[in-house]
Design a protein around this motif. Structure first.
Motif, short mmCIF file in Angstrom:
data_model
loop_
_atom_site.label_atom_id
_atom_site.label_comp_id
_atom_site.label_asym_id
_atom_site.label_seq_id
_atom_site.Cartn_x
_atom_site.Cartn_y
_atom_site.Cartn_z
N SER A 54 0.82 -1.21 0.00
CA SER A 54 0.00 0.00 0.00
C SER A 54 0.85 1.25 0.00
CB SER A 54 -0.91 0.01 1.24
OG SER A 54 -0.12 0.09 2.41
N GLU A 55 0.18 2.37 -0.21
CA GLU A 55 0.86 3.65 -0.17
C GLU A 55 1.42 3.95 1.22
OE1 GLU A 55 0.09 8.38 -1.22
OE2 GLU A 55 -1.53 6.91 -1.48
N SER A 56 0.70 3.55 2.26
CA SER A 56 1.19 3.80 3.62
C SER A 56 2.48 3.04 3.87
CB SER A 56 0.14 3.43 4.65
OG SER A 56 -0.18 2.06 4.60
N ALA A 57 2.59 1.83 3.32
CA ALA A 57 3.84 1.07 3.44
C ALA A 57 4.96 1.79 2.69
CB ALA A 57 3.66 -0.33 2.90
N TYR A 58 4.64 2.33 1.53
CA TYR A 58 5.65 3.07 0.76
C TYR A 58 6.11 4.31 1.52
CZ TYR A 58 7.74 6.11 -2.73
OH TYR A 58 8.59 6.94 -3.41
N ARG A 59 5.18 5.04 2.12
CA ARG A 59 5.56 6.22 2.90
C ARG A 59 6.46 5.84 4.07
NH1 ARG A 59 0.00 7.75 2.25
NH2 ARG A 59 -0.40 7.15 4.42
N ARG A 60 6.18 4.71 4.68
CA ARG A 60 7.01 4.23 5.78
C ARG A 60 8.41 3.90 5.29
NH1 ARG A 60 3.56 0.95 7.35
NH2 ARG A 60 4.37 -1.03 6.58
N TYR A 61 8.50 3.28 4.13
CA TYR A 61 9.79 2.97 3.51
C TYR A 61 10.59 4.25 3.29
CZ TYR A 61 13.03 1.69 -0.29
OH TYR A 61 14.13 1.52 -1.08
N VAL A 62 9.98 5.26 2.69
CA VAL A 62 10.67 6.53 2.40
C VAL A 62 11.13 7.19 3.69
CG1 VAL A 62 10.38 8.86 1.50
CG2 VAL A 62 9.47 6.91 0.22
N GLU A 63 10.25 7.20 4.69
CA GLU A 63 10.59 7.83 5.97
C GLU A 63 11.83 7.21 6.60
OE1 GLU A 63 8.71 8.25 10.51
OE2 GLU A 63 7.49 7.43 8.87
N TYR A 64 11.90 5.88 6.61
CA TYR A 64 13.02 5.25 7.31
C TYR A 64 14.28 5.14 6.46
CZ TYR A 64 10.28 4.71 11.43
OH TYR A 64 9.55 5.00 12.56
N VAL A 65 14.16 5.21 5.17
CA VAL A 65 15.35 5.36 4.34
C VAL A 65 16.01 6.71 4.65
CG1 VAL A 65 16.18 5.76 1.99
CG2 VAL A 65 14.70 3.81 2.47
N GLU A 66 15.20 7.76 4.71
CA GLU A 66 15.74 9.09 5.00
C GLU A 66 16.33 9.16 6.40
OE1 GLU A 66 16.16 11.54 2.76
OE2 GLU A 66 15.46 9.95 1.41
N LYS A 67 15.65 8.55 7.36
CA LYS A 67 16.20 8.53 8.73
C LYS A 67 17.51 7.75 8.78
CE LYS A 67 11.96 9.10 11.47
NZ LYS A 67 11.08 8.49 12.49
N GLY A 68 17.57 6.67 8.01
CA GLY A 68 18.79 5.88 7.98
C GLY A 68 19.95 6.62 7.36
N LYS A 69 19.67 7.35 6.30
CA LYS A 69 20.72 8.13 5.64
C LYS A 69 21.25 9.23 6.56
CE LYS A 69 19.57 9.39 1.38
NZ LYS A 69 18.66 9.76 0.27
#
Length: 541
Positions: A385-400
């Motif tokens: 879902s889109e909410s899963a995608y938003r979660r992916y983007v959020e934690y990629v950015e936090k990881g970077k």
């Protein structure tokens, strides 16, 4: 009845070992073409064996391509949940009184139907949650295994009934007391069903987990109100297939009720109803504990059989076979785009092999093809879902921001209207939030260690305890890992997958700590007894 032996379904393995992989692919591709012809229909709920419609409908679209409408399902309300609970309550007495051997026959029949229609069910499953053909067939096989295994357990344990006798004493006393001599007592220990169970299913294993939970409740004599995932992450058509197959196998009207709708309405009514004796649930820890808290804080009492996710670690020792470790880690972290409760999400690597391991890991990850999971060459399908995608983007950015992005981290353009992303690898410290929070996306976090005890500490230093892996050829390390790891499902040097892929009847799938409540696992000898309560009946001549 003779004692039943259990054999796993293992469809793909049998085709492959028989040199018939092309036939496997032909059957799956044929099923894909057939099932998509039926998409776009309107489907009812089934309560007490009757079709039931709501005022509003839910539109389910495929995560593979959001342009594909799988179907229109009913947006059930509290009133529908109450109706289903009443139907299950009314059906309970006759179902519970049915000889357990009759129930065994019904669920053996259900296994036969699933087996005959496995490619059709698997094709629906792939469309519904974006699994590859191999993952989908494996999941349908697991459902068949649950049906057969639990049927065998009921028969081999003779319905969990035991008898014993206290012999008559030659001595007599005027007044009774604990341990007093008395007449002969014939004692029967019954295991009896509770009543109505609410089965609240997840999106990620909507066939196998739903069938396993429902069969556990039903075969032991309980009745069920079944709610498939019906909101953001929808899996309602596979839920309907379960209802249809159970009905065809002989499950009577009202015993298994299929209700779709939001958790805030249908799910909450099931959880709070005085007429529901138990809840069996697979999902997030927050939702699981919220249900428990809501029940007990209101003075109600229910049985809760729940599995609540994981944050699963693997340790890679300096004594590891790195090739085996990399194969197992990539499979466990990125299969089904990391959307498994058993998925690997954190790895602790001995510093002495850091460069060699990371190089091999990146090389292997580069080989994973991203795209439409219906095409056999693609390994990583869409997020649900889109909410899963938003979660992916959020934690990629936090990881970077907090560590080092060493692979992936972007959306993948595959030419489909879906949320496809790259498998992502981060170097990040154990103390970071990413190492502790269940994300349900293909993000693998890596930290390093010098001392094996430190690796064990980090592996255990989370609130979850579902699965865990180790790669080491050192017997001392293996022994310490087995003695110390706080997880219910543990694998050592498993090349096929570091933390995923439990096999019914072989591995018990059970969560420790925040991953579960009962300490008893699915696909094991202990599972069914959770749906039963003991009663001791003594009769004196």
């Amino acid at each position: 009845m003779a004692k039943l032996e259990f054999n796993n379904e293992s469809t793909y393995k049998k085709f492959l070992e028989g040199g018939k992989e092309a036939e496997f692919d032909r059957l799956f591709d044929k099923a894909v073409e057939e099932v998509k012809k039926g998409f776009g229909k309107k489907y009812p709920m089934y309560i007490g064996g009757s079709e039931v419609f709501a005022q509003e409908q839910l539109e389910e679209r495929s995560p593979i391509n959001k342009d594909i409408v799988i179907g229109y399902f009913q947006k059930g309300l509290r009133s529908h949940a109450r109706e289903a609970i009443n139907a299950a309550k009314n059906a309970f007495r006759d179902w519970a009184a049915l000889d357990y051997r009759k129930r065994v026959e019904i669920f053996k029949k259900a296994a036969e139907i699933f087996s005959a229609e496995k490619f059709t069910v698997a094709a629906i499953l792939s469309y519904e949650n974006g699994k590859s053909r191999y993952e989908s067939i494996g999941e349908v096989d697991e459902a068949i295994d649950f049906l057969n295994y639990y049927a065998n357990e009921m028969q081999n344990n003779k319905g969990y009934l035991r008898k014993t006798v206290i012999r008559q004493s030659s001595a007599r006393v005027n007044s009774g007391f604990q341990g007093a001599p008395g007449s002969e007592e014939k004692i029967t220990i019954y295991m009896k069903p509770y009543g109505v169970f609410g089965v609240i299913a997840p999106f990620n294993f909507p066939i196998s987990i739903s069938v396993g939970m429902s069969t556990g409740a039903l075969i032991t004599g309980n009745t069920v109100v079944f709610k498939p995932s019906s909101t953001d992450n929808m899996s309602m058509l596979t839920g309907l297939k379960i209802y249809e197959i159970f009905t065809r196998a002989g499950v009577p009207k009202g015993v298994f009720n299929y209700v779709t709708g939001p958790g805030s309405e249908v799910g909450d009514e099931i959880v709070t109803s005085d007429s529901v004796s138990g809840i069996v649930f697979t999902g997030s820890k927050s939702t699981g504990l919220e249900m428990v808290a809501k029940t007990y804080s209101s003075g109600k009492q229910k049985v809760f059989i729940v599995e609540m996710g994981g944050k699963n670690p693997t340790i890679v020792s300096k004594y590891a076979d790195i090739a085996d470790a990399v194969d197992g880690i990539v499979s466990a972290a990125f299969g089904f785009a990391g959307q498994k409760c058993s998925a690997l999400s954190r790895v602790y690597v001995n510093e002495s092999i850091k460069e060699k391991f990371i190089s091999a890991l990146m090389e292997k990850t580069r080989t994973l093809k991203i795209g439409n999971p219906l095409e056999k060459e693609n390994y990583v399908g869409p997020l649900i879902s889109e909410s899963a995608y938003r979660r992916y983007v959020e934690y990629v950015e936090k990881g970077k921001a907090a560590g080092n992005l060493i692979y992936g981290g972007k959306r993948a353009d595959v030419g489909l209207n879906g949320f496809y992303v790259e498998p992502t690898i981060l170097e990040i410290k154990h103390e970071n939030e990413i190492m502790h929070k269940e994300l349900f996306v293909p993000i693998l976090a890596i930290d390093y260690y010098k001392d094996f005890d430190d690796a064990l500490y980090k592996a255990n230093d989370v609130e979850y305890g579902l699965t865990a892996g180790l790669y080491s050829k050192n017997k001392k390390e293996i022994g310490k890992f087995i003695d110390s790891i706080e997880a219910g499902v543990v694998y050592v040097n498993r090349r096929i997958s570091a933390t995923t892929g439990a096999i019914v009847g072989a591995h018990t799938f059970v969560g420790w700590k925040g991953s579960g409540l009962t300490g008893k696992g699915t696909g094991s000898r202990n599972y069914l007894q959770q749906f039963l309560r003991e009663q001791s009946v003594a009769v004196v001549k």
